[in-house]
Design a protein around this motif. Structure first.
Motif, mmCIF file in Angstrom:
data_model
loop_
_atom_site.group_PDB
_atom_site.id
_atom_site.type_symbol
_atom_site.label_atom_id
_atom_site.label_comp_id
_atom_site.label_asym_id
_atom_site.label_seq_id
_atom_site.Cartn_x
_atom_site.Cartn_y
_atom_site.Cartn_z
ATOM 1 N N ARG A 46 0.372 5.201 -13.059
ATOM 2 C CA ARG A 46 0.362 4.144 -12.039
ATOM 3 C C ARG A 46 -1.080 3.852 -11.634
ATOM 4 N NH1 ARG A 46 5.415 2.508 -9.462
ATOM 5 N NH2 ARG A 46 4.058 1.356 -8.067
ATOM 6 N N ALA A 47 -1.460 2.595 -11.745
ATOM 7 C CA ALA A 47 -2.824 2.197 -11.380
ATOM 8 C C ALA A 47 -2.859 1.770 -9.919
ATOM 9 C CB ALA A 47 -3.277 1.048 -12.263
ATOM 10 N N ASP A 76 -6.030 -3.715 -0.321
ATOM 11 C CA ASP A 76 -5.532 -3.150 0.938
ATOM 12 C C ASP A 76 -5.403 -1.631 0.880
ATOM 13 O OD1 ASP A 76 -5.400 -5.646 2.060
ATOM 14 O OD2 ASP A 76 -3.213 -5.815 2.001
ATOM 15 N N THR A 77 -5.097 -1.115 -0.293
ATOM 16 C CA THR A 77 -5.002 0.334 -0.442
ATOM 17 C C THR A 77 -6.366 0.972 -0.191
ATOM 18 O OG1 THR A 77 -3.196 0.090 -2.013
ATOM 19 C CG2 THR A 77 -4.341 2.212 -2.011
ATOM 20 N N GLY A 78 -7.409 0.339 -0.686
ATOM 21 C CA GLY A 78 -8.761 0.821 -0.418
ATOM 22 C C GLY A 78 -9.084 0.787 1.068
ATOM 23 N N CYS A 79 -8.657 -0.281 1.733
ATOM 24 C CA CYS A 79 -8.875 -0.382 3.184
ATOM 25 C C CYS A 79 -8.143 0.742 3.915
ATOM 26 C CB CYS A 79 -8.393 -1.733 3.709
ATOM 27 S SG CYS A 79 -9.338 -3.138 3.087
ATOM 28 N N ILE A 122 0.821 -1.207 0.000
ATOM 29 C CA ILE A 122 0.000 0.000 0.000
ATOM 30 C C ILE A 122 0.855 1.257 0.000
ATOM 31 C CG2 ILE A 122 -2.004 -1.043 1.108
ATOM 32 C CD1 ILE A 122 -1.014 1.063 3.432
ATOM 33 N N LEU A 123 2.059 1.159 0.566
ATOM 34 C CA LEU A 123 2.950 2.317 0.545
ATOM 35 C C LEU A 123 3.290 2.711 -0.888
ATOM 36 C CD1 LEU A 123 5.376 1.508 3.505
ATOM 37 C CD2 LEU A 123 3.443 3.105 3.453
ATOM 38 N N ALA A 124 3.562 1.715 -1.713
ATOM 39 C CA ALA A 124 3.869 2.002 -3.121
ATOM 40 C C ALA A 124 2.653 2.610 -3.819
ATOM 41 C CB ALA A 124 4.315 0.736 -3.833
ATOM 42 N N ASP A 125 1.468 2.037 -3.575
ATOM 43 C CA ASP A 125 0.250 2.592 -4.182
ATOM 44 C C ASP A 125 0.042 4.045 -3.767
ATOM 45 O OD1 ASP A 125 -0.577 0.487 -5.730
ATOM 46 O OD2 ASP A 125 -2.334 -0.018 -4.516
ATOM 47 N N LEU A 126 0.169 4.319 -2.484
ATOM 48 C CA LEU A 126 -0.074 5.675 -1.999
ATOM 49 C C LEU A 126 1.062 6.628 -2.368
ATOM 50 C CD1 LEU A 126 -1.668 4.777 1.422
ATOM 51 C CD2 LEU A 126 -2.833 5.606 -0.632
ATOM 52 N N TYR A 127 2.269 6.107 -2.407
ATOM 53 C CA TYR A 127 3.425 6.912 -2.786
ATOM 54 C C TYR A 127 3.245 7.470 -4.196
ATOM 55 C CZ TYR A 127 8.377 8.051 -3.551
ATOM 56 O OH TYR A 127 9.552 8.683 -3.829
ATOM 57 N N TYR A 128 2.732 6.630 -5.080
ATOM 58 C CA TYR A 128 2.546 7.027 -6.473
ATOM 59 C C TYR A 128 1.091 7.381 -6.795
ATOM 60 C CZ TYR A 128 7.231 5.229 -7.257
ATOM 61 O OH TYR A 128 8.581 5.021 -7.211
#
Length: 163
Positions: A62-63, A68-71, A50-56
């Motif tokens: 970046r999709a 877990d990112t939604g959570c 999730i850190l990578a998702d939120l970082y980008y």
């Protein structure tokens, strides 16, 4: 002719100020979410993906792909008091949140309206984490369309300053 030139110059300056202001506001809003991320990560026992998702998050190429990112988004939104008891955006609190972070009334209304429209598009999704992920994707795309998404290098600098 000179009056016309001055008018055009003022309009261009105003448009530039609006873009800078909106990018700054979105940076401030993003920084608030980052501040509560660690708590949510621990509470939900979330992995580093999730850190990578939120970082980008704001990068267009970046999709967002992890449930877990939604959570994490749901958790952060709850901690920031942005959701009502049904898990949907609390319009009044969201409007106040945006204004506290630098949005004018019109910008705050546009942000709330955009999230609300994204929620409506994805309200059939039963899993709250997946729904939040889809709403986040929709919101991100809408902010890029109107050029309000903050610049990634500014966000990274802000996050590193916060640490």
């Amino acid at each position: 002719m000179a009056k016309y030139f001055v008018l055009v110059a003022l309009v261009l300056v105003a448009l530039g100020v609006t873009e800078i202001s909106s990018n700054e506001t979105m940076k401030n809003i993003t920084a608030s979410f980052v501040r509560v991320l660690d708590d949510c990560k621990k509470e939900l026992n979330l992995g580093d993906n999730i850190l990578a998702d939120l970082y980008y998050f704001w990068k267009q190429d970046r999709a967002l792909a992890h449930r877990d990112t939604g959570c994490a988004i749901v958790c952060m939104s709850k901690k920031l008091n942005l959701l009502d008891t049904t898990g949907k955006l609390h319009h009044g609190n969201a409007q106040e949140f945006a204004v506290r972070h630098g949005a004018g009334d019109d910008m705050a209304s546009k942000l709330v309206t955009t999230v609300h429209e994204c929620e409506q598009r994805h309200e059939v999704e039963e899993d709250p984490c997946v729904r939040a992920l889809e709403v986040a994707k929709c919101f991100k795309d809408a902010m890029h369309e109107i050029d309000w998404a903050p610049k990634i290098d500014v966000i990274i600098t802000e996050v590193l300053t916060e640490i």
